[in-house]
Design an enzyme around this catalytic site. Sequence first.
Site, mmCIF file in Angstrom:
data_model
loop_
_atom_site.group_PDB
_atom_site.id
_atom_site.type_symbol
_atom_site.label_atom_id
_atom_site.label_comp_id
_atom_site.label_asym_id
_atom_site.label_seq_id
_atom_site.Cartn_x
_atom_site.Cartn_y
_atom_site.Cartn_z
ATOM 1 N N SER A 199 6.988 74.515 32.591
ATOM 2 C CA SER A 199 6.654 73.528 31.540
ATOM 3 C C SER A 199 6.175 75.085 30.502
ATOM 4 O O SER A 199 5.903 74.589 29.391
ATOM 5 C CB SER A 199 5.928 72.701 32.243
ATOM 6 O OG SER A 199 4.952 73.302 32.700
ATOM 7 N N LYS A 216 -1.249 73.909 30.411
ATOM 8 C CA LYS A 216 -1.080 73.536 29.091
ATOM 9 C C LYS A 216 -1.650 74.318 28.203
ATOM 10 O O LYS A 216 -2.539 74.500 28.396
ATOM 11 C CB LYS A 216 -0.804 72.482 29.216
ATOM 12 C CG LYS A 216 -0.089 71.073 30.279
ATOM 13 C CD LYS A 216 1.421 71.504 30.314
ATOM 14 C CE LYS A 216 2.164 70.435 31.111
ATOM 15 N NZ LYS A 216 3.186 70.883 32.170
#
Length: 171
Positions: A38, A92
Site C-alpha cells: 500500500s 500511511k
Amino acid sequence: MRSASFIWNVCKSSFTFGLIGLTVSDRFASVVPVRGLSMAPTFNPPNNSSSFGLFTDDHVLVEKRCLTDYKFSHGDVVVFCSPRNYKERQIKRITGMPGDWISVPFSYDAVKIPEGHCWVEGDNPTDSLDSRSFGPQIPLGLIRGRVTHILWPPQRVQKIDKKLPRSGLSF
C-alpha cells in the site's frame, strides 16, 4: 553459592536493560516492519518481492516525540491503529489535516476533516485501504508515531521525504 550470585546479577541486568528498552520504544522511538504494497514505491517496492519477506521487507524507524502535542503535518508518514481493528497497525501518509477540505474520489463531493482527525492515504492507490475507503475517521489519538527513516534492508537505508508521490509536491 557463586553461581547463584552470577545468575542473580544476570537476571538483574537483563531486567534493567529490558525496562530501559521498553521505555525507549514506548516514549521515544521504535523499529517497525512494513508489510504489503500500500505504500509502494516508498516502502517495499514491487521489484523487491521474494520468498524471503522477513529479510527484504522494509523496517522503519518510528519516532514518537511528535505525539506529545500531536505535531503532524501534510506529507508525514505515520503509524496508526486501524479504526476498524485497534490491534492492527497501518502505515500511511497524511494528506489532510483538521479543517482541510478533501475531494472524495469517484464523486463530486468534498469532505471537511473534523477537528482532531486526519485524512491518510497510501502511496499506492490501487492497493491501499485508507481514508478513500473509510473516510476521515482517523483520530489523531490513534497515531502511534511518525516514520522518519528506512533502516532495513541496508541498500534502502534513507530518510523519508515529506512529499506526495502522485502530485510530486513537497510540503
